[in-house]
Design a protein around this motif. Structure first.
Motif, PDB file in Angstrom:
ATOM      1  N   UNK A  30      40.826  47.441  64.114  1.00 29.18           N
ATOM      2  CA  UNK A  30      40.650  48.372  62.997  1.00 29.18           C
ATOM      3  C   UNK A  30      41.072  47.722  61.683  1.00 29.18           C
ATOM      4  N   UNK A  31      42.155  46.968  61.700  1.00 25.17           N
ATOM      5  CA  UNK A  31      42.623  46.272  60.495  1.00 25.17           C
ATOM      6  C   UNK A  31      41.615  45.213  60.054  1.00 25.17           C
ATOM      7  N   UNK A  32      41.140  44.386  60.999  1.00 31.25           N
ATOM      8  CA  UNK A  32      40.166  43.337  60.669  1.00 31.25           C
ATOM      9  C   UNK A  32      38.858  43.956  60.168  1.00 31.25           C
ATOM     10  N   UNK A  33      38.446  45.047  60.796  1.00 35.12           N
ATOM     11  CA  UNK A  33      37.208  45.736  60.405  1.00 35.12           C
ATOM     12  C   UNK A  33      37.296  46.240  58.969  1.00 35.12           C
ATOM     13  N   UNK A  34      38.391  46.877  58.634  1.00 35.77           N
ATOM     14  CA  UNK A  34      38.571  47.393  57.271  1.00 35.77           C
ATOM     15  C   UNK A  34      38.613  46.246  56.268  1.00 35.77           C
ATOM     16  N   UNK A  35      39.268  45.153  56.616  1.00 33.33           N
ATOM     17  CA  UNK A  35      39.310  43.992  55.718  1.00 33.33           C
ATOM     18  C   UNK A  35      37.913  43.444  55.459  1.00 33.33           C
ATOM     19  N   UNK A  39      36.040  43.397  51.875  1.00 31.21           N
ATOM     20  CA  UNK A  39      35.517  42.128  51.362  1.00 31.21           C
ATOM     21  C   UNK A  39      34.053  42.249  50.963  1.00 31.21           C
ATOM     22  N   UNK A  40      33.279  42.991  51.761  1.00 31.96           N
ATOM     23  CA  UNK A  40      31.841  43.138  51.523  1.00 31.96           C
ATOM     24  C   UNK A  40      31.497  44.374  50.698  1.00 31.96           C
ATOM     25  N   UNK A  41      32.505  45.001  50.112  1.00 30.25           N
ATOM     26  CA  UNK A  41      32.317  46.190  49.269  1.00 30.25           C
ATOM     27  C   UNK A  41      31.615  47.328  49.988  1.00 30.25           C
ATOM     28  N   UNK A  58      28.865  49.444  60.113  1.00 33.81           N
ATOM     29  CA  UNK A  58      29.649  48.767  61.138  1.00 33.81           C
ATOM     30  C   UNK A  58      29.920  47.324  60.744  1.00 33.81           C
ATOM     31  N   UNK A  59      30.796  46.695  61.501  1.00 34.29           N
ATOM     32  CA  UNK A  59      31.121  45.290  61.288  1.00 34.29           C
ATOM     33  C   UNK A  59      30.645  44.524  62.523  1.00 34.29           C
ATOM     34  N   UNK A  60      29.884  43.497  62.274  1.00 30.91           N
ATOM     35  CA  UNK A  60      29.213  42.717  63.321  1.00 30.91           C
ATOM     36  C   UNK A  60      29.934  41.384  63.516  1.00 30.91           C
ATOM     37  N   UNK A  61      30.053  40.957  64.761  1.00 35.38           N
ATOM     38  CA  UNK A  61      30.575  39.618  65.055  1.00 35.38           C
ATOM     39  C   UNK A  61      29.410  38.631  64.969  1.00 35.38           C
ATOM     40  N   UNK A  62      29.501  37.668  64.081  1.00 35.69           N
ATOM     41  CA  UNK A  62      28.441  36.664  63.926  1.00 35.69           C
ATOM     42  C   UNK A  62      28.303  35.873  65.225  1.00 35.69           C
ATOM     43  N   UNK A  63      29.420  35.350  65.717  1.00 29.85           N
ATOM     44  CA  UNK A  63      29.445  34.721  67.039  1.00 29.85           C
ATOM     45  C   UNK A  63      29.948  35.791  67.994  1.00 29.85           C
ATOM     46  N   UNK A  64      29.196  36.101  69.046  1.00 25.72           N
ATOM     47  CA  UNK A  64      29.490  37.244  69.909  1.00 25.72           C
ATOM     48  C   UNK A  64      30.904  37.238  70.490  1.00 25.72           C
ATOM     49  N   UNK A  65      31.456  38.414  70.566  1.00 23.54           N
ATOM     50  CA  UNK A  65      32.795  38.603  71.104  1.00 23.54           C
ATOM     51  C   UNK A  65      32.885  38.102  72.540  1.00 23.54           C
ATOM     52  N   UNK A  66      31.862  38.331  73.331  1.00 18.92           N
ATOM     53  CA  UNK A  66      31.889  37.926  74.733  1.00 18.92           C
ATOM     54  C   UNK A  66      31.912  36.407  74.907  1.00 18.92           C
ATOM     55  N   UNK A  67      31.289  35.683  73.980  1.00 22.20           N
ATOM     56  CA  UNK A  67      31.246  34.217  74.072  1.00 22.20           C
ATOM     57  C   UNK A  67      32.395  33.540  73.339  1.00 22.20           C
ATOM     58  N   UNK A  76      35.981  35.348  58.842  1.00 25.05           N
ATOM     59  CA  UNK A  76      34.752  34.599  58.573  1.00 25.05           C
ATOM     60  C   UNK A  76      33.688  34.847  59.641  1.00 25.05           C
ATOM     61  N   UNK A  77      34.083  35.399  60.779  1.00 24.44           N
ATOM     62  CA  UNK A  77      33.135  35.692  61.853  1.00 24.44           C
ATOM     63  C   UNK A  77      32.646  37.140  61.802  1.00 24.44           C
ATOM     64  N   UNK A  78      33.091  37.902  60.809  1.00 17.69           N
ATOM     65  CA  UNK A  78      32.735  39.310  60.707  1.00 17.69           C
ATOM     66  C   UNK A  78      31.803  39.548  59.534  1.00 17.69           C
ATOM     67  N   UNK A  79      30.837  40.427  59.724  1.00 11.49           N
ATOM     68  CA  UNK A  79      29.836  40.710  58.711  1.00 11.49           C
ATOM     69  C   UNK A  79      29.541  42.205  58.689  1.00 11.49           C
ATOM     70  N   UNK A  80      29.591  42.809  57.519  1.00 11.75           N
ATOM     71  CA  UNK A  80      29.316  44.239  57.375  1.00 11.75           C
ATOM     72  C   UNK A  80      27.806  44.466  57.362  1.00 11.75           C
ATOM     73  N   UNK A  81      27.348  45.382  58.231  1.00 16.67           N
ATOM     74  CA  UNK A  81      25.915  45.663  58.351  1.00 16.67           C
ATOM     75  C   UNK A  81      25.666  47.158  58.468  1.00 16.67           C
ATOM     76  N   UNK A  82      24.466  47.581  58.088  1.00 16.69           N
ATOM     77  CA  UNK A  82      24.029  48.955  58.341  1.00 16.69           C
ATOM     78  C   UNK A  82      23.513  49.015  59.780  1.00 16.69           C
ATOM     79  N   UNK A  83      23.321  50.203  60.305  1.00 17.55           N
ATOM     80  CA  UNK A  83      22.841  50.351  61.686  1.00 17.55           C
ATOM     81  C   UNK A  83      21.508  49.653  61.916  1.00 17.55           C
TER      82      UNK A  83
END
Length: 118
Positions: A30-35, A39-41, A58-67, A76-83
């Protein structure tokens, strides 16, 4: 029409693995997501590239969480995106995005009328 809450409940119950579910409910996430959102306004970064202002859902993992579990909380691996963009991102990444298959039939209306009028 199902609500977003029901969709999330369905995904959490049947599709998301238990480790991911625990991670996404953690305080660290939750903390990383809000940050990342700050960052992405709170705007979708893919839409901004197309010169559109769309709120990020939502916040997307550029490199997948599972991998890459070690990059789960790296900003740097997180990106804010619309649905919409998030769904497109997962469709492009090789995960199967299910689209309903429907048989469409052309419907014709046959009318009888005075042939002299037509």
């Amino acid at each position: 029409m199902t609500s977003r809450r029901d969709q999330n409940r369905y995904y959490d119950r049947y599709k998301r693995d238990k480790g991911s579910k625990t991670f996404y409910r953690s305080t660290a996430w939750e903390t990383a997501r809000v940050q990342a959102l700050i960052r992405d306004n709170y705007l979708c970064q893919h839409c901004i590239k197309r010169k559109r202002l769309t709120p990020a859902d939502m916040v997307h993992h550029i490199k997948p969480l599972s991998d890459y579990p070690d990059l789960a909380l790296v900003l740097e691996n997180l990106l804010s995106l619309c649905n919409s963009c998030h769904n497109k991102e997962h469709g492009l990444a090789g995960e199967k995005v299910e689209t309903p298959v429907t048989n469409r039939r052309a419907r014709f209306i046959v009318s009888k009328g005075n042939s002299e009028v037509f």
